[in-house]
Structure formats: structure tokens, C-alpha cells
Design a protein around this motif. Sequence first.
Motif, short mmCIF file in Angstrom:
data_model
loop_
_atom_site.label_atom_id
_atom_site.label_comp_id
_atom_site.label_asym_id
_atom_site.label_seq_id
_atom_site.Cartn_x
_atom_site.Cartn_y
_atom_site.Cartn_z
N LEU A 1 30.31 18.59 -17.94
CA LEU A 1 29.73 18.41 -16.60
C LEU A 1 28.48 17.54 -16.63
O LEU A 1 28.13 16.91 -15.63
CB LEU A 1 29.44 19.78 -15.95
CG LEU A 1 30.70 20.58 -15.60
CD1 LEU A 1 30.32 21.95 -15.04
CD2 LEU A 1 31.60 19.84 -14.61
N TYR B 1 29.84 14.11 -16.29
CA TYR B 1 30.36 14.05 -14.91
C TYR B 1 29.20 13.77 -13.93
O TYR B 1 29.27 12.88 -13.08
CB TYR B 1 31.03 15.39 -14.64
CG TYR B 1 31.53 15.67 -13.25
CD1 TYR B 1 32.84 15.38 -12.89
CD2 TYR B 1 30.70 16.30 -12.30
CE1 TYR B 1 33.31 15.69 -11.63
CE2 TYR B 1 31.17 16.60 -11.04
CZ TYR B 1 32.48 16.29 -10.70
OH TYR B 1 32.94 16.60 -9.45
N ARG B 2 28.11 14.52 -14.10
CA ARG B 2 26.93 14.39 -13.23
C ARG B 2 26.27 13.02 -13.42
O ARG B 2 25.89 12.37 -12.45
CB ARG B 2 25.96 15.55 -13.54
CG ARG B 2 24.58 15.54 -12.92
CD ARG B 2 24.53 15.35 -11.42
NE ARG B 2 25.52 16.10 -10.67
CZ ARG B 2 25.95 15.76 -9.44
NH1 ARG B 2 25.47 14.69 -8.82
NH2 ARG B 2 26.85 16.49 -8.83
N LEU C 1 28.20 10.33 -11.59
CA LEU C 1 27.98 10.41 -10.14
C LEU C 1 26.59 9.92 -9.77
O LEU C 1 26.43 9.18 -8.79
CB LEU C 1 28.18 11.85 -9.65
CG LEU C 1 29.64 12.30 -9.51
CD1 LEU C 1 29.72 13.80 -9.27
CD2 LEU C 1 30.35 11.55 -8.38
N ASP C 2 25.60 10.30 -10.56
CA ASP C 2 24.23 9.86 -10.28
C ASP C 2 24.08 8.35 -10.40
O ASP C 2 23.21 7.75 -9.77
CB ASP C 2 23.23 10.56 -11.22
CG ASP C 2 22.99 12.02 -10.84
OD1 ASP C 2 23.46 12.43 -9.76
OD2 ASP C 2 22.36 12.74 -11.63
N TYR D 1 21.12 18.61 -18.07
CA TYR D 1 20.61 19.03 -16.75
C TYR D 1 20.39 20.55 -16.67
O TYR D 1 20.03 21.04 -15.62
CB TYR D 1 21.58 18.61 -15.64
CG TYR D 1 21.86 17.12 -15.61
CD1 TYR D 1 20.85 16.22 -15.31
CD2 TYR D 1 23.12 16.63 -15.88
CE1 TYR D 1 21.09 14.85 -15.30
CE2 TYR D 1 23.39 15.27 -15.87
CZ TYR D 1 22.36 14.40 -15.57
OH TYR D 1 22.62 13.05 -15.55
N ALA E 1 18.74 22.93 -13.63
CA ALA E 1 19.75 23.59 -12.79
C ALA E 1 19.30 24.97 -12.31
O ALA E 1 18.46 25.59 -12.94
CB ALA E 1 21.07 23.70 -13.52
#
Length: 173
Positions: free
Chosen positions: A54, A57-58, A61-62, A169, A173
Motif C-alpha cells: 500500500l 500504491y499511495r 496516487l500521490d 506512511y 497514518a
Amino acid sequence: MTNKIKDILNKQINEEFYSSYLYLALAAFLEKQGLKGAANWMNIQAKEENDHALGFYRFLLDRNEEPVLEAIAKPDLSNIKNIKDVFNAGLKHEQHITACISNIHQLAKEEKDSALESFIKWYVDEQVEEEANAIEILDKLNLAGHEGSVIYMIDQELKARTYIPSGPYAAAA
Ligand code: MG
């Protein structure tokens, strides 16, 4: 972001999810052997790998890219006969992941992608820890040999591991 970087990061999402899948399969094997502590350790390892996936993945996207989720391969446990095989397989797999992470780090430098270079550093450091953890447990298992009572003690020790969110992250989080 260059296509080369996009591809390697999407590939790494798959590598990390596969790691999670592999450790989940190994956890099931251990639990079936009556080694619930070691199974707990592996289950937590699987959760952490999910976090690692993830993270990539993050990051995509960022950076305004869409992550691509490919099919996850079936873990092959045909050579796994005992707890030592399990942790040997874990170490071998982590060495493979270390090579993958190192390739990403190298590419970040080649393509002069400073954001990626900064992001991947967390994973570079994490891999040192991952390999060290696997080696530490393997050393203990090697000392134990076939001594069931010692393996029982190691299993008790591995029961103590608790899940802490992992990844670049996780702290935020
Ligand atoms: Mg990982």
C-alpha cells in the motif's frame, strides 16, 4: 514520472502483495504443525507486507499515477517440510525483495527522480531489518536442531510479536 519508473513501482506492488500471500500461506502451514506462535509471527509479517504494498500504491496516487493491480501468483510450498524450511524460504524471499528494492533505488538515481529516491529509502532500511530478523530466527532454529522442547520455546517466543503498521506512511497514518 517516466514509464520505466511507473512499471517498476507497479511490479513492486505485486511483489509486496505476493510476499503477504506467501507469508499467509506459511502461517497456515505452521498453524497446521501446531506451531501457533510461529504462525502468529508469520501472520503479522503478512500484514506488514500488505502495508508495504500500500506504500507503493499511495506513492503512485500521490504522484498523480494510477496503480495497476495485477494477479497475485500462488505460493509454492512443495519444498516446505518443517519450521526451518519456512524461515529459510522467508529469508530467501527477503533477499529477492532486497534486490528488487535496490533496483528501484538505482533507477531513481538514473532517472534523477529525487522524490522516488527519498521515498524508497524507507524500504532500503526496512530490508536490512527484514533479513536480520529472518537470520536471527534461523540461527535459533539451527541451535535447536530436532530438539522439540527447544522448538516449543522458540514458538512461545514468536507468539509475543504484535502488529504495528509498517511502511513509509505508517507513522503519519
Ligand atoms: Mg516488504
